[in-house]
Design an enzyme around this catalytic site. Structure first.
Site, PDB file in Angstrom:
ATOM      1  NE  ARG A 167      -0.004   1.826   3.430  1.00 33.69           N
ATOM      2  CZ  ARG A 167       1.033   2.681   3.555  1.00 33.69           C
ATOM      3  NH1 ARG A 167       2.248   2.237   3.729  1.00 33.69           N
ATOM      4  NH2 ARG A 167       0.825   3.978   3.504  1.00 33.69           N
ATOM      5  N   GLY A 168       0.206   2.368  -0.279  1.00 32.56           N
ATOM      6  CA  GLY A 168       0.961   3.616  -0.439  1.00 32.56           C
ATOM      7  C   GLY A 168       1.102   3.888  -1.928  1.00 32.56           C
ATOM      8  CD  GLN A 223      -3.281   3.247   6.710  1.00 36.15           C
ATOM      9  OE1 GLN A 223      -3.900   3.461   7.753  1.00 36.15           O
ATOM     10  NE2 GLN A 223      -3.887   3.065   5.550  1.00 36.15           N
ATOM     11  CG  ASP A 258      -2.982   8.565  -1.774  1.00 41.88           C
ATOM     12  OD1 ASP A 258      -3.117   9.182  -0.710  1.00 41.88           O
ATOM     13  OD2 ASP A 258      -2.481   7.431  -1.840  1.00 41.88           O
ATOM     14  CE  LYS A 272      -5.270   6.312   3.841  1.00 44.10           C
ATOM     15  NZ  LYS A 272      -6.186   5.362   3.169  1.00 44.10           N
TER      16      LYS A 272
HETATM   17  C1  LIG Z   1       1.059   8.675  -1.197  1.00 43.01           C
HETATM   18  S1  LIG Z   1       1.902   7.407  -0.446  1.00 43.01           S
HETATM   19  C2  LIG Z   1       1.234   7.217   1.134  1.00 43.01           C
HETATM   20  C3  LIG Z   1      -0.262   7.105   1.130  1.00 43.01           C
HETATM   21  O1  LIG Z   1      -0.616   5.850   1.644  1.00 43.01           O
HETATM   22  C4  LIG Z   1      -1.769   6.012   2.425  1.00 43.01           C
HETATM   23  O2  LIG Z   1      -2.828   5.364   1.807  1.00 43.01           O
HETATM   24  P1  LIG Z   1      -2.976   3.789   1.927  1.00 43.01           P
HETATM   25  O3  LIG Z   1      -2.297   3.353   3.183  1.00 43.01           O
HETATM   26  O4  LIG Z   1      -4.467   3.582   1.957  1.00 43.01           O
HETATM   27  O5  LIG Z   1      -2.316   3.277   0.677  1.00 43.01           O
HETATM   28  C5  LIG Z   1      -2.072   7.478   2.476  1.00 43.01           C
HETATM   29  O6  LIG Z   1      -3.099   7.808   1.563  1.00 43.01           O
HETATM   30  C6  LIG Z   1      -0.828   8.142   2.050  1.00 43.01           C
HETATM   31  O7  LIG Z   1      -1.119   9.318   1.417  1.00 43.01           O
END
Ligand SMILES: CSC[C@H]1O[C@H](OP(=O)(O)O)[C@H](O)[C@@H]1O
Length: 361
Positions: free
Chosen positions: A58-59, A208, A249, A260
């Site tokens: 993720r990320g 996270q 994102d 997020k």
């Molecule tokens: C832009 S990289 C980090 C990004 O990861 C988190 O989202 P997720 O854990 O759901 O993939 C969060 O949106 C951060 O902005």
């Protein structure tokens, strides 16, 4: 190689994505961190798509890199084809549908499509697609280094004393191909003596912040403390915090940042309490086709993420809303840090200029 220690103390690589020589993609299962170090190995595009959808990986940037390797895996499984576009069409579609918010996914797959278009049948297509996926990975690693440099310059230029910084979610090495975006800036600023303390929000429901960012910063020796999401306002009022630093994102053409869930609230609170607000994201996150952030349908995830508390099911039958991203308006953002340079007070023209130039500085 970025190293870290699991809670058990064993040395662990922070590389969330690793291409193995036996044509397999190894992913660090981020759902199990920090108390369990579990790797999953993918040998096909469907397996990579499932890893993205299940948030094993993720990320934004990490998702894009994994998807690029997913196409490389698909091409290697096919071996040879008279029509590679047709042969890979289903894999591209499956990977594109794995997550809809992080533009890094479609950006990385766009690079793979572009590479494929330039290849001829006389070339070793699987090998060239693997080279392209590796290049996507390496370009993100380098972009992280540039963003960290630009971010440190901002802290160094503006402030004489070390800063207190609030973080949300996780945008470090685990979420990228290198040292991370927001966390890359914070770690580099700490090494430069510009960080006094970091305030990490746990980032419900998948934590996270408490599971991943706290783990990464503990290994980096950055002074930090953890709080529940709803303590952010109280801490801004009572702790003289200077900055909120987040990743994005996707960034709309007018500078709105899709991040997020909970980031928008922090931006409003930062404005109210006089903190500065920094977004750190590669220029490939800027989506000039998205006029404003509210035009993007925001992803919802399963209600189980709220209703399953360990072994306990706390479902009372009450309807659940579980949006996992939100939109921070450009006018609440003081600065956007990208690998090409920094945009103060972002607006449409400044973003368009950044996208069209190789570098701003
Ligand atoms: C832009 S990289 C980090 C990004 O990861 C988190 O989202 P997720 O854990 O759901 O993939 C969060 O949106 C951060 O902005």
């Amino acid at each position: 190689m970025l190293q870290s220690k699991a809670l058990g103390g064993e040395q662990v690589s922070l590389e969330s994505i690793e291409w193995l020589s036996n044509r397999r993609l190894r992913l660090l299962d981020q759902r199990r961190l920090p108390d369990r170090i579990v790797y999953c190995e993918c040998s096909s595009a469907p397996e990579v798509a499932e890893a993205i959808a299940s948030m094993t990986v993720r990320g934004g940037p990490a998702i894009g890199i994994a998807a690029a390797y997913g196409i490389a895996l698909a091409a290697q499984a096919i071996g040879a084809s008279e029509d590679w576009n047709a042969a890979l069409a289903a894999d591209f579609e499956l990977l594109e549908g794995a997550q809809s918010t992080a533009i890094s996914l479609s950006w990385a797959l766009g690079i793979m499509r572009q590479t494929l278009r330039k290849l001829t049948l006389q070339q070793d297509v699987p090998a060239r697609l693997l080279q392209a996926a590796i290049a996507v990975h390496e370009s993100d690693r380098e972009a992280n280094r540039s963003m960290a440099r630009f971010g440190v310059q901002i802290f160094g230029r503006r402030h004489k004393k070390p800063q207190r910084i609030m973080l949300h979610s996780n945008d470090g090495a685990l979420a990228s191909g290198g040292v991370g975006t927001a966390l890359g800036v914070v770690s580099a600023a700490h090494e430069a003596g510009l960080v006094e303390r970091v305030y990490i929000s746990e980032t419900r429901p998948l934590l996270q912040g408490s599971r991943l960012t706290a783990w990464e910063l503990a290994q980096a020796g950055v002074p930090a403390q953890l709080h529940i999401d709803s303590a952010a306002a109280h801490l801004m009022k009572s702790e003289d915090i200077n900055w909120v630093v987040v990743a994005a994102d996707r960034i709309a053409a007018n500078g709105d940042a899709i991040c997020k869930i909970g980031t928008y609230a922090l931006a409003v609170l930062a404005m109210h309490h006089g903190l500065r607000f920094m977004v750190v994201a590669s220029s490939s996150c800027i989506d000039l086709s998205l006029e404003v952030g509210d035009d993007l349908p925001l992803e919802e995830r399963s209600s189980r993420e709220l209703l399953q508390l360990g072994e306990r099911n706390i479902d009372t039958g009450t309807p659940v809303s579980n949006p996992v991203f939100d939109v921070t308006p450009a006018d609440l953002i003081d600065v956007i840090v990208t690998e090409k340079g920094v945009i103060e007070r972002p607006d449409e023209k400044k973003l368009a200029d950044l996208v069209s130039h190789r570098r701003l500085h």
